[in-house]
Motif scaffolding. Structure first.
Motif, short mmCIF file in Angstrom:
data_model
loop_
_atom_site.label_atom_id
_atom_site.label_comp_id
_atom_site.label_asym_id
_atom_site.label_seq_id
_atom_site.Cartn_x
_atom_site.Cartn_y
_atom_site.Cartn_z
N VAL A 311 -1.67 -7.47 19.12
CA VAL A 311 -0.99 -7.43 17.83
C VAL A 311 -1.85 -6.59 16.87
N HIS A 313 -2.60 -4.08 13.46
CA HIS A 313 -2.21 -3.68 12.11
C HIS A 313 -1.76 -2.23 12.14
N ARG A 414 3.21 -4.39 16.44
CA ARG A 414 2.59 -3.94 15.19
C ARG A 414 2.96 -4.87 14.03
N PHE A 415 2.05 -4.98 13.05
CA PHE A 415 2.34 -5.81 11.88
C PHE A 415 1.87 -5.12 10.60
N LYS A 416 2.46 -5.54 9.48
CA LYS A 416 2.15 -4.93 8.17
C LYS A 416 1.14 -5.74 7.38
N GLU A 420 2.98 -11.51 8.50
CA GLU A 420 3.70 -11.05 9.69
C GLU A 420 2.87 -11.25 10.94
N ALA A 421 1.55 -11.02 10.85
CA ALA A 421 0.68 -11.22 12.01
C ALA A 421 0.73 -12.68 12.48
N ILE A 424 4.11 -13.43 14.18
CA ILE A 424 4.15 -12.92 15.55
C ILE A 424 3.31 -13.79 16.48
#
Length: 513
Positions: A311, A313, A414-416, A420-421, A424
């Motif tokens: 995962v 950024h 991917r995360f913002k 969000e991380a 997920i």
């Protein structure tokens, strides 16, 4: 920051005589003796590097398990009453013997499972010895407690052995899991009937030889390799087994829970995983790349705690993937008995085919294979069960991001931002291993608390120690291997009340006669 073992450095070359497979013990170990299965059945054990037959082992069925349980029942009273320090001494002796036989055990493990020999030598065998040594030292340190209760009473709590326990060892780390299960069970005074996987039984059978050599009483440990639907089923439903400990798939874990209900035996399950390995924008990228490779490609990804969801950024994702894919493509595949090999074959052809099928599934759902996804195009590896290190980019809801592939196969997401991380990370039904890479201490502790998993590594991955509890939540199971939690899981709690000087008035007032 704790960087992980590098895949880029050259392996230490060690020259040793190869083991003679004709000397491998292939029979059941029951009541201190190696014996054939009652019906004479055998199972082929194959070399995953070339598909060739290594040997045939005896195939235990229900009647063999019954015989082993009877032997364990006979041994239990004496073993339970054996002074704890003596039980510990025998476990320490076993640890010494494992170290003395390091090379033979390492070669057996690599031959049978496909582990690279360098990993078997420096990780699997030493960790096995360390686990037995830890529980050998713990055997005489199992304490009860005194509870403050009402005036005039002493209330103390004893921890007593359960009795006969059944243990089912998986095929991915058979040697190490043998010690994780036997160590706490024996230290606590239990006796064991163990079923190693029919695919990879050889190192566990070698441990049986060393148990005999160490001087454990007959019947304390019984080892019955066989198929899950026969020997495993009988362990799970046997009315005289007080606990079943299983490591393997989630579906088989459900089946064991159902089978155990007949006598309400205790169940401990270490099941599947889909570990999220999160890399934040402030991480040490080189350390995270190396650690993420270790997290998924060690033992060909055949680990329940593997960091199989990478995962990233969005700010560092492209930079990270450039380095990570280059590293993945540089990993040396080869004969697991070659000291230069960094990644061996998967343990069986059926499993190799399953792993490769997920590459097709990923593409069908719109994912992108960034590297790998196929067997290697190498003539020397064509008969083995090899898969190239595979990196796939997909969505968090895709099957490759939700289902356990159990191979050298990592899904990139991917995360913002932090929210969000975390979403997920907690988006699967599994909860075993997890990891995160960041230099922000507050974030590290916040995520460690909020990630739904039994274990979380910060700026590292896949660290294990005999003193640290190992296990999961959700569909990853319940109960713990290793540490004091493991000892507690192998004991029954008894509360004892002693009237020291309490004056108890009669509850019922009887009339004059």
């Amino acid at each position: 920051m704790n960087t992980q073992i590098s895949f880029g450095g050259k392996a230490v070359s060690e020259k040793n005589d190869a083991i003679d497979v004709q000397n491998i013990n292939t029979q059941l170990f029951i009541d201190g003796k190696f014996i054939a299965a009652k019906n004479g059945g055998t199972i082929d054990v194959l070399n995953p590097a070339n598909g060739e037959l290594i040997t045939k082992i005896a195939a235990a069925e229900a009647e063999d398990v019954d015989l082993a349980v009877k032997a364990a029942q006979k041994a239990f009273p004496v073993w339970a009453e054996t002074p704890a320090a003596e039980r510990g001494r025998l476990l320490l002796k076993l640890a010494d013997l494992i170290e003395e036989n390091l090379e033979e055990l390492a070669q057996l493990e690599s031959l049978d499972t496909g582990h690279p020999i360098r990993d078997s030598r420096r990780l699997d065998v030493p960790r096995t010895a360390a686990c037995f040594r830890y529980f050998g030292g713990m055997a005489d340190k199992i304490e009860g407690s005194v509870i403050p209760v009402e005036q005039g009473f002493l209330n103390y709590v004893l921890r007593e052995p359960i009795g006969v326990v059944g243990q089912i060892v998986p095929w991915n780390f058979p040697l190490m899991f043998t010690s994780w299960k036997l160590g706490p069970a024996l230290a606590a005074g239990n006796v064991v009937v163990m079923k190693p996987s029919e695919i990879t039984p050889l190192s566990t059978l070698k441990i049986a030889e060393l148990i005999k050599q160490a001087g454990f009483p007959d019947g304390v440990v019984n080892i019955v390799p066989g198929y899950g639907q026969t020997a495993g089923q009988r362990l799970a439903d046997h009315p005289d087994i007080g606990k079943i400990s299983f490591t393997g798939s989630t579906q088989t874990g459900r089946n064991i829970v159902n089978a155990s209900s007949g006598n309400l035996k205790r169940v401990q399950l270490e099941l599947g995983g889909k570990g999220a390995n999160i890399v934040f924008e402030d991480a040490d990228i080189d350390a995270a790349v190396n650690g993420a490779a270790w997290a998924i490609f060690h033992n060909q990804g055949q680990a329940c705690i593997a960091g199989s969801r990478l995962v990233l950024h969005e700010k560092i994702a492209d930079q990270f993937l450039q380095k990570f894919i280059a590293l993945a493509e540089s990993i040396r595949l080869g004969n697991p008995l070659d000291a230069d090999t960094e990644m061996g074959p998967l343990t069986s052809q059926a499993h190799r085919d399953k792993v490769l099928s997920y590459a097709k599934i990923a593409v069908e759902q719109g994912g992108k294979i960034l590297t790998g996804g196929v067997a290697p195009d190498d003539e020397s590896l064509k008969n083995g069960f090899y898969v190239l290190p595979t990196v796939v980019e997909a969505k968090a809801t895709d099957r490759v991001a939700q289902e356990e592939v159990f191979g050298p196969f990592v899904t990139v997401l991917r995360f913002k931002d932090d929210a969000e991380a975390l979403e997920i990370a907690n988006s699967t039904e599994y909860g075993l291993g997890s990891g995160l890479w960041t230099n922000n201490l507050q974030r590290a502790h916040r995520f460690a608390k909020k990630i739904k998993a039994g274990m979380c590594w910060i700026n590292s991955y896949k660290r294990v120690n005999p003193g640290s509890p190992f296990g999961g939540v959700g569909k990853s199971g319940y109960g713990r291997e290793m540490g004091f939690e493991a000892i507690h899981d192998y004991t029954e709690v008894k509360s004892v009340w002693v009237n020291v000087d309490a004056q108890i008035p009669p509850h019922f007032q009887r009339g004059e006669s």
